[in-house]
Design a protein around this motif. Structure first.
Motif, PDB file in Angstrom:
ATOM      1  N   UNK A 110       0.828  -1.212   0.000  1.00 17.66           N
ATOM      2  CA  UNK A 110       0.000   0.000   0.000  1.00 17.66           C
ATOM      3  C   UNK A 110       0.864   1.265   0.000  1.00 17.66           C
ATOM      4  N   UNK A 111       1.894   1.218  -0.852  1.00 17.14           N
ATOM      5  CA  UNK A 111       2.760   2.375  -1.040  1.00 17.14           C
ATOM      6  C   UNK A 111       2.451   2.929  -2.422  1.00 17.14           C
ATOM      7  N   UNK A 112       2.115   4.206  -2.477  1.00 16.68           N
ATOM      8  CA  UNK A 112       1.775   4.841  -3.755  1.00 16.68           C
ATOM      9  C   UNK A 112       2.981   5.570  -4.312  1.00 16.68           C
ATOM     10  N   UNK A 113       3.217   5.357  -5.609  1.00 18.48           N
ATOM     11  CA  UNK A 113       4.254   6.088  -6.324  1.00 18.48           C
ATOM     12  C   UNK A 113       3.568   7.273  -6.997  1.00 18.48           C
ATOM     13  N   UNK A 114       3.993   8.475  -6.681  1.00 15.09           N
ATOM     14  CA  UNK A 114       3.373   9.675  -7.240  1.00 15.09           C
ATOM     15  C   UNK A 114       4.446  10.556  -7.853  1.00 15.09           C
ATOM     16  N   UNK A 115       4.219  10.932  -9.116  1.00 12.14           N
ATOM     17  CA  UNK A 115       5.146  11.812  -9.826  1.00 12.14           C
ATOM     18  C   UNK A 115       4.742  13.255  -9.573  1.00 12.14           C
ATOM     19  N   UNK A 116       5.721  14.079  -9.241  1.00 15.57           N
ATOM     20  CA  UNK A 116       5.472  15.495  -9.002  1.00 15.57           C
ATOM     21  C   UNK A 116       6.461  16.300  -9.841  1.00 15.57           C
ATOM     22  N   UNK A 117       5.928  17.195 -10.673  1.00 14.64           N
ATOM     23  CA  UNK A 117       6.771  18.130 -11.415  1.00 14.64           C
ATOM     24  C   UNK A 117       6.615  19.489 -10.762  1.00 14.64           C
ATOM     25  N   UNK A 118       7.726  20.145 -10.503  1.00 20.95           N
ATOM     26  CA  UNK A 118       7.691  21.421  -9.805  1.00 20.95           C
ATOM     27  C   UNK A 118       8.618  22.421 -10.504  1.00 20.95           C
ATOM     28  N   UNK A 119       8.293  23.678 -10.376  1.00 21.16           N
ATOM     29  CA  UNK A 119       9.103  24.720 -11.014  1.00 21.16           C
ATOM     30  C   UNK A 119      10.453  24.884 -10.316  1.00 21.16           C
ATOM     31  N   UNK A 120      10.473  24.683  -9.003  1.00 17.76           N
ATOM     32  CA  UNK A 120      11.722  24.753  -8.242  1.00 17.76           C
ATOM     33  C   UNK A 120      11.702  23.647  -7.187  1.00 17.76           C
ATOM     34  N   UNK A 121      12.873  23.270  -6.714  1.00 20.55           N
ATOM     35  CA  UNK A 121      12.983  22.160  -5.766  1.00 20.55           C
ATOM     36  C   UNK A 121      12.203  22.437  -4.481  1.00 20.55           C
ATOM     37  N   UNK A 122      11.591  21.391  -3.941  1.00 21.52           N
ATOM     38  CA  UNK A 122      10.858  21.495  -2.675  1.00 21.52           C
ATOM     39  C   UNK A 122      11.831  21.537  -1.504  1.00 21.52           C
ATOM     40  N   UNK A 123      11.439  22.236  -0.446  1.00 21.10           N
ATOM     41  CA  UNK A 123      12.170  22.132   0.812  1.00 21.10           C
ATOM     42  C   UNK A 123      11.694  20.844   1.477  1.00 21.10           C
ATOM     43  N   UNK A 124      12.398  20.388   2.498  1.00 19.47           N
ATOM     44  CA  UNK A 124      11.975  19.181   3.208  1.00 19.47           C
ATOM     45  C   UNK A 124      10.600  19.370   3.840  1.00 19.47           C
ATOM     46  N   UNK A 125      10.333  20.568   4.385  1.00 22.69           N
ATOM     47  CA  UNK A 125       9.035  20.849   4.988  1.00 22.69           C
ATOM     48  C   UNK A 125       7.925  20.755   3.945  1.00 22.69           C
ATOM     49  N   UNK A 126       8.139  21.341   2.771  1.00 19.69           N
ATOM     50  CA  UNK A 126       7.138  21.279   1.701  1.00 19.69           C
ATOM     51  C   UNK A 126       6.904  19.835   1.261  1.00 19.69           C
ATOM     52  N   UNK A 127       8.002  19.079   1.125  1.00 15.53           N
ATOM     53  CA  UNK A 127       7.898  17.684   0.700  1.00 15.53           C
ATOM     54  C   UNK A 127       7.103  16.868   1.730  1.00 15.53           C
ATOM     55  N   UNK A 128       7.415  17.051   3.012  1.00 12.23           N
ATOM     56  CA  UNK A 128       6.722  16.299   4.060  1.00 12.23           C
ATOM     57  C   UNK A 128       5.245  16.687   4.151  1.00 12.23           C
TER      58      UNK A 128
END
Length: 187
Positions: A110-128
């Motif tokens: 039950x682990x989902x693989x999700x692709x995310x395209x972003x304009x700039x790299x996420x911070x760890x806080x944003x990612x979490x």
């Protein structure tokens, strides 16, 4: 999330057979860890991938290079599987087989693989924060993000799951605005 459908069609039975074998022998965790590490290793060594994919290189030479580079680093059963791929001239499908195998594992766990395209790299806080929100939305036990940085998106991000695309990009908003203005301003 596999690329070429023909490659997937050939690779999927190998991944399924290894998955079934790993469950039967109760070594799923070791093989999964090997494949996760192998995936990273192959991404970092394109020369090795090119060598293994080269049809001119003999099977014995491919087996020797794998023995020298990987035999001491991975589980015996994982190594035997790689040798089967070499013997059957399917080692060129290794990356696709790894992807298929890991998808089976993630689906089972039950682990989902999700692709995310972003304009700039996420911070760890944003990612979490994103992972927590996606867990709530998908009811998945765990989320694995595949993050791609694409400056052409201008700002925001795009989320792709198996069945949905959620577009929070500035580029998309500007395109919608342009379409709206085209219809409103038509004379």
């Amino acid at each position: 999330m596999n690329g070429n459908p023909l490659t997937s069609k050939i690779a999927d039975p190998y991944a399924r057979a290894l998955f079934d074998f790993s469950v039967e022998k109760n070594i799923m965790h070791q093989i999964t860890a090997d494949f996760q590490n192998l995936e990273i290793f192959l991404n970092e060594t394109p020369e090795l991938v090119e060598y293994l994919n080269n049809p001119v290189v003999k099977q014995e030479a491919k087996g020797e290079i794998l023995a020298k580079t990987l035999k001491s680093q991975i589980n015996t059963e994982t190594f035997k599987f790689l040798m089967v791929l070499v013997e059957r001239d399917r080692i060129n499908l290794l990356s696709t087989i790894i992807t298929s195998y890991l998808e089976l594992i993630y689906q089972t766990a039950s682990i989902k693989m999700i692709e995310v395209s972003t304009a700039s790299a996420f911070t760890n806080l944003q990612k979490n924060t994103l992972i927590q929100k996606l867990k709530e939305l998908t009811n998945a036990r765990e989320i694995r993000l595949i993050i791609t940085v694409d400056p052409s998106l201008i700002g925001g991000f795009l989320i792709k799951t198996e069945s949905k695309v959620i577009d929070f990009t500035v580029k998309n908003q500007l395109q919608k605005l342009a379409k709206h203005l085209d219809t409103v301003l038509e004379i």
